[in-house]
Design an enzyme around this catalytic site. Structure first.
Site, mmCIF file in Angstrom:
data_model
loop_
_atom_site.group_PDB
_atom_site.id
_atom_site.type_symbol
_atom_site.label_atom_id
_atom_site.label_comp_id
_atom_site.label_asym_id
_atom_site.label_seq_id
_atom_site.Cartn_x
_atom_site.Cartn_y
_atom_site.Cartn_z
ATOM 1 N N CYS A 114 0.807 -1.220 0.000
ATOM 2 C CA CYS A 114 0.000 0.000 0.000
ATOM 3 C C CYS A 114 0.842 1.272 0.000
ATOM 4 O O CYS A 114 0.346 2.352 -0.326
ATOM 5 C CB CYS A 114 -0.951 0.001 1.194
ATOM 6 S SG CYS A 114 -2.044 -1.436 1.246
ATOM 7 N N HIS A 255 -3.406 7.017 2.331
ATOM 8 C CA HIS A 255 -3.825 5.729 1.795
ATOM 9 C C HIS A 255 -5.222 5.415 2.305
ATOM 10 O O HIS A 255 -5.520 5.571 3.492
ATOM 11 C CB HIS A 255 -2.837 4.637 2.218
ATOM 12 C CG HIS A 255 -3.328 3.253 1.959
ATOM 13 N ND1 HIS A 255 -3.806 2.845 0.729
ATOM 14 C CD2 HIS A 255 -3.437 2.170 2.787
ATOM 15 C CE1 HIS A 255 -4.168 1.577 0.807
ATOM 16 N NE2 HIS A 255 -3.965 1.152 2.032
ATOM 17 N N ASN A 285 -10.091 -0.365 -0.305
ATOM 18 C CA ASN A 285 -8.632 -0.329 -0.258
ATOM 19 C C ASN A 285 -8.086 -0.860 -1.582
ATOM 20 O O ASN A 285 -8.194 -2.051 -1.866
ATOM 21 C CB ASN A 285 -8.140 -1.180 0.914
ATOM 22 C CG ASN A 285 -6.632 -1.171 1.075
ATOM 23 O OD1 ASN A 285 -5.899 -0.749 0.183
ATOM 24 N ND2 ASN A 285 -6.161 -1.650 2.215
#
Length: 328
Positions: A114, A255, A285
């Site tokens: 990520c 993020h 996500n």
């Protein structure tokens, strides 16, 4: 402090298929209320048969190049941040290079989960600081739906697919561009967020692992705890390096993992909600794609203005975490 690379074009690509929380109620033991309260996610995009990581990456890349008014032939380098490539070999970046016709560009993939887009942004920035004539394409692209165990309600509700791209060049204005980037990792915590299967230790045809180890496994409470702390520290590191305070920021683009993580970070930095960009509810996500996707939407909404101080911050499996401070 002299600025480095400047983002001169952004682009995004998303699968057309939308998977809502209501849809997930038919797949796994969960509910729209449970998912929304714990994650902030309402829906996510999922690839259809025939859609691939490279296809999304190419679409995002073409849009970014068009916005930057730069030809693929002018590119010196392509970096694709991903942990869900089309193949183990070749790299997704070389597939992008071929499909967009960037014949003069080097190309490689970067795996930092990520945090991948900021890691790739940092690499591109260093290349451009060494030679400000360089033009580099950075892409965050993931097909996480192929790494999700659709029987595990704690993880399958979290992830989606997508791609975002940025074209970087040397700045002709020392008041614009990347001020600094900050990269960190702690491999001792690797076991808290994993996909063990299909690597050289556990090949795909082996029988050493149970089926669920070939998909994303996460110890959610531990990940949350480390994510909030690490993101605050690396955010403040970027601000301190540049003699700035949270009050100086026009926008934070974190993020997009979990609304509780984002809210905890916002509170620790003492920022109002309008200074933190959130599109998690629409896409879930998307790992390395989440920050560039958010940047595209922030720009489209007029929330990125010339001269704005913008902070990017991420945390991911590894563990890795990173930040970048930009003067837009």
């Amino acid at each position: 402090m002299k600025t480095g690379a400047v983002i001169c074009g952004l682009g995004a690509a998303l699968p057309s298929r939308v998977l809502t929380n209501k849809d997930l109620e038919q797949i796994v033991d969960t509910s729209d209320e449970w998912i929304t309260q714990r994650t902030g996610i309402k829906e996510r995009r999922i690839v259809s048969p025939g859609e691939s990581n490279s296809k999304l990456a190419v679409e995002a890349a073409k849009k970014a190049l068009a916005r930057a008014n730069i030809s693929p032939y002018e590119l010196d380098l392509i970096i694709v941040a991903t942990f869900t490539p089309d193949y183990l070999m070749p790299a997704t970046a070389v597939l992008v290079q071929d499909q967009i016709g960037a014949k003069n560009a080097g190309a490689f993939d970067l795996a930092a989960t990520c945090s991948g887009f900021i890691y790739a942004l940092s690499v591109a920035d260093q290349f451009i600081r060494a030679d400000r004539s360089r033009k580099i394409l950075v892409i965050g692209s993931e097909v996480l739906s192929h790494k999700v165990n659709w029987e595990d309600r704690t993880t399958c509700v979290l992830f989606g697919d997508g791609a975002g791209a940025a074209v970087l060049t040397g700045s002709t204005n020392d008041q614009r561009g990347i001020l600094s980037t900050h990269l960190h990792a702690d491999g001792s915590l690797w076991h808290l967020l994993t996909v063990k299967g299909c690597g050289s230790l556990y090949p795909p045809c082996g029988d050493e692992l149970p089926r669920e180890e070939y998909y994303i496994k996460m110890q959610g409470r531990e990940v949350f705890k480390h994510a909030v702390r690490a993101m605050e520290i690396v955010a403040r590191e970027a601000l301190d390096r540049n003699n700035c305070s949270p009050e100086d920021l026009a926008l934070v683009v974190p993020h997009q993992a979990n609304i509780r993580i984002i809210e905890a970070l916002r509170e620790r930095l003492g920022l109002p909600s309008e200074k933190v960009f959130v599109n998690l509810h629409k896409y879930g996500n998307t790992s390395a794609a989440s920050i560039p996707l958010a940047l595209v939407e922030a720009e489209e909404e007029g929330r990125l203005k010339s001269g704005d101080l913008v902070l990017l911050v991420a945390f991911g499996g590894g563990f890795t975490w990173a930040s970048a401070l930009l003067r837009w």
